[in-house]
Design a protein around this motif. Structure first.
Motif, short mmCIF file in Angstrom:
data_model
loop_
_atom_site.label_atom_id
_atom_site.label_comp_id
_atom_site.label_asym_id
_atom_site.label_seq_id
_atom_site.Cartn_x
_atom_site.Cartn_y
_atom_site.Cartn_z
N ARG A 168 40.89 7.17 6.37
CA ARG A 168 40.19 7.88 7.45
C ARG A 168 39.15 8.78 6.83
O ARG A 168 39.42 9.49 5.87
N LEU A 169 37.94 8.75 7.39
CA LEU A 169 36.85 9.60 6.92
C LEU A 169 36.12 10.14 8.13
O LEU A 169 35.62 9.38 8.95
N THR A 170 36.06 11.46 8.24
CA THR A 170 35.35 12.12 9.33
C THR A 170 34.50 13.23 8.71
O THR A 170 34.95 14.37 8.59
N GLU B 17 36.76 15.88 6.81
CA GLU B 17 38.13 15.44 6.56
C GLU B 17 38.16 14.02 6.00
O GLU B 17 37.33 13.18 6.35
N ASP C 41 31.87 14.67 9.84
CA ASP C 41 31.49 15.71 10.79
C ASP C 41 32.48 16.87 10.76
O ASP C 41 32.09 18.03 10.94
N LYS C 42 33.73 16.56 10.53
CA LYS C 42 34.77 17.59 10.46
C LYS C 42 35.14 17.94 9.02
O LYS C 42 35.93 18.84 8.78
N GLN D 187 40.54 18.56 3.54
CA GLN D 187 39.57 19.19 4.43
C GLN D 187 38.55 19.90 3.56
O GLN D 187 38.83 20.25 2.42
N SER E 9 33.31 18.86 19.43
CA SER E 9 33.46 18.11 18.19
C SER E 9 32.15 18.02 17.42
O SER E 9 32.15 17.91 16.21
N THR E 10 31.02 18.06 18.10
CA THR E 10 29.74 17.99 17.40
C THR E 10 29.35 19.33 16.80
O THR E 10 28.44 19.40 15.99
#
Length: 97
Positions: free
Chosen positions: A59-61, A66, A63-64, A26, A5-6
């Protein structure tokens, strides 16, 4: 075992809008601003402003790359990254004269 995931890289820009009430994106690089009426995102395809009402980032990611947004979506507006930077610089210059 390595945590993959990193090592995820922001890839292709993709948007899914479900009934003008839920939006998944995305390819998001950064969130520049958000409130109940607008969300301003930097994506791999340029700056994206999502306008509407009762908008909420559920939702906020980053790193991905998204983000999920809920609320009533009225419009999507894409602009080039450089135009946003120039507008921001001009606004900041006027504020601190």
């Amino acid at each position: 075992m390595e945590d993959i995931s990193t090592n995820v890289r922001i890839g292709q820009h993709r948007m899914v809008l479900e009934g003008r009430k839920s939006c998944r994106l995305q390819g998001v690089k950064d969130v520049h601003a958000f409130d109940a009426n607008a969300v301003v995102l930097e994506t791999v395809e340029g700056m994206l402003t999502i306008s509407g009402s009762e908008l909420h980032v559920s939702r906020l990611t980053l790193d991905k790359g998204e983000i999920d947004i809920d609320g009533r979506v009225d419009s999507f507006l894409y602009t080039e990254n450089s135009s946003f930077s120039q507008k921001s610089a001009g606004l900041l210059a006027r504020m601190f004269r």
